[in-house]
Design an enzyme around this catalytic site. Structure first.
Site, PDB file in Angstrom:
ATOM      1  N   LEU A 133       0.831  -1.201   0.000  1.00 50.88           N
ATOM      2  CA  LEU A 133       0.000   0.000   0.000  1.00 50.88           C
ATOM      3  C   LEU A 133       0.869   1.257   0.000  1.00 50.88           C
ATOM      4  O   LEU A 133       0.721   2.118  -0.854  1.00 50.88           O
ATOM      5  CB  LEU A 133      -0.929  -0.012   1.221  1.00 50.88           C
ATOM      6  N   GLU A 135       3.854   4.072  -0.340  1.00 51.02           N
ATOM      7  CA  GLU A 135       4.770   4.463  -1.406  1.00 51.02           C
ATOM      8  C   GLU A 135       5.736   5.515  -0.870  1.00 51.02           C
ATOM      9  O   GLU A 135       5.516   6.064   0.212  1.00 51.02           O
ATOM     10  CB  GLU A 135       3.984   4.997  -2.610  1.00 51.02           C
ATOM     11  N   TRP A 164       8.499   0.500   2.015  1.00 48.93           N
ATOM     12  CA  TRP A 164       8.339  -0.032   3.367  1.00 48.93           C
ATOM     13  C   TRP A 164       7.579  -1.351   3.369  1.00 48.93           C
ATOM     14  O   TRP A 164       6.718  -1.599   4.216  1.00 48.93           O
ATOM     15  CB  TRP A 164       7.636   0.993   4.273  1.00 48.93           C
ATOM     16  N   GLN A 343      16.077  -0.021  31.845  1.00 45.58           N
ATOM     17  CA  GLN A 343      16.450   0.671  33.084  1.00 45.58           C
ATOM     18  C   GLN A 343      16.623  -0.311  34.243  1.00 45.58           C
ATOM     19  O   GLN A 343      17.548  -0.167  35.053  1.00 45.58           O
ATOM     20  CB  GLN A 343      15.388   1.720  33.442  1.00 45.58           C
ATOM     21  N   GLU A 370       1.654   0.259   9.985  1.00 44.53           N
ATOM     22  CA  GLU A 370       0.196   0.118   9.803  1.00 44.53           C
ATOM     23  C   GLU A 370      -0.589   1.278  10.413  1.00 44.53           C
ATOM     24  O   GLU A 370      -1.593   1.098  11.101  1.00 44.53           O
ATOM     25  CB  GLU A 370      -0.282  -1.235  10.345  1.00 44.53           C
TER      26      GLU A 370
END
Length: 390
Positions: A133, A135, A164, A343, A370
């Site tokens: 999806l 770009e 991605w 930590q 997402e």
């Protein structure tokens, strides 16, 4: 140092079959995933053999119809499987979530003929999927995508670049959203593209902060020819299909986030119990006990939130708002919990000898993928303000 085996979570599962399924997943995680996770992530190794094993075990199609090779499992159960896998290694848990997302368009909008032809191999035949999806110039604003699909007789010719893409360059099939008409969301159509289609190439994988074992890459479509029989849904329906898939996919990310957070808590608790300072285990000090209590509370709250959204989905109710809330809360919780885990371990937490620093780096990605958490807040606010709100 290899990762410790994740500690079992006391789960409330609806059926004996679901309990057996979780037991199977925990066994696979203990024997096959966790022991090699640290080493393979450091080396940037994608464990394709594990996905073959998961496919053969029926774990790559859990929420889909058994008539096509799926597992007939409700999302309430499927998401808890994802959490177990992600606790052992996020590359695996997220990979299963992305594969499930890539199957959504065909399972939900494909014709019976398309489903019969393609779904069995996708759900249980060892194939691995990618969802295309985003770009380079359209991330959060997905409706502005530029990849085009032009009709040529009985085929479509796809040209453009996707960015991605999880499993980019190794996926066997891709669900691709491309522009077939006017600008905006109404001009987008979904296609099922083979991973080895002529004209489809992958760029070098991105060099990421975390999840080094999961390849993320641009995919270039240079005149990729796809038969009209691989168009999913109607022309112009693609953006609605994409949004539907993302609602479910966000629940997958939420479950993965809680898995990572649980693994970080387990690591922190084990270290705090064994580490001694001033003559006693550091877990005895109130400041540390309060930190661990807050970590555990965030995890339990996140788990309850994603499961409530999953039950709404399973009941056929609207769950878009709850999915956005779950993705937002669970991924923010994972970031907070993993920072606290580092930590708790002190200087050791900052070294690669312990997995806490990897959990922290991985958690950051989950706040982005997402739909960034800023986008989730926009989705939630739009639901609160009503359908007329912009």
């Amino acid at each position: 140092m290899s990762d410790r085996v994740p500690q079992p979570v006391d789960r409330q599962l609806p059926t004996e079959e679901a309990r057996d399924l979780i037991a199977l997943v925990r066994d696979i995680a203990r024997r096959e995933i966790a022991p090699r996770a640290a080493e393979e992530e450091e080396a940037g190794h994608f464990p394709r053999e594990l996905f073959t094993l998961l496919s053969g075990s029926g774990l790559l199609g859990l929420p889909y119809d058994s008539a096509h090779g799926g597992g007939d499992q409700p999302y309430e159960v499927y998401l808890q499987v994802l959490e177990e896998l992600a606790a052992a290694r996020l590359t695996v848990g997220l990979g299963v979530s992305v594969h499930t997302l890539a199957c959504h368009a065909l399972a939900g909008y494909g014709t019976k003929e398309q489903q019969t032809e393609h779904l069995p191999a996708m759900l249980g035949g060892g194939l691995l999927g990618a969802y295309c999806l985003s770009e380079p110039s359209s991330g959060s604003d997905a409706a502005s995508l530029r990849t085009k699909a032009v009709r040529d007789g009985d085929d479509w010719v796809i040209t453009g670049t996707k960015a991605w893409i999880t499993h980019g360059g190794i996926a066997d099939f891709c669900t691709v959203l491309a522009r077939t008409g006017e600008d905006g969301p109404r001009g987008i159509t979904a296609f099922l593209v083979p991973g080895d289609a002529p004209g489809l190439t992958a760029a070098a994988p991105e060099k990421k902060m975390g999840m080094k074992g999961s390849p993320t890459a641009q995919l270039h479509f240079d005149g990729v020819r796809v038969p009209d029989g691989r168009r999913l849904g109607e022309e112009g329906q693609g953006f609605a299909i994409a949004l539907s898939a993302l609602d479910s996919g966000r629940l997958g990310i939420a479950a993965c986030a809680i898995g990572v957070a649980q693994a970080a808590l387990d690591e922190a608790l084990a270290y705090a119990t064994g580490r001694r300072q001033f003559g006693r285990p550091i877990v005895d000090f109130q400041g540390l006990r309060f930190m661990l209590a807050d970590m555990a509370t965030r995890i339990e709250a996140g788990r309850a939130l994603y499961l409530a959204a999953a039950r709404a989905r399973d009941a056929g109710a609207s769950f878009s708002r709850q999915a956005a809330m779950a993705k937002l809360f669970c991924t923010d919780a994972a970031m907070s919990v993993t920072v606290d885990a580092v930590q708790v371990l002190g200087g050791y937490g900052y070294t690669a000898d312990f997995p806490a620093e990897r959990y922290m780096r991985e958690a950051k990605a989950l706040q982005i993928v997402e739909g960034t958490n800023q986008i989730q807040r926009m989705v939630i606010a739009r639901h609160l303000a009503g359908p007329e709100s912009r």
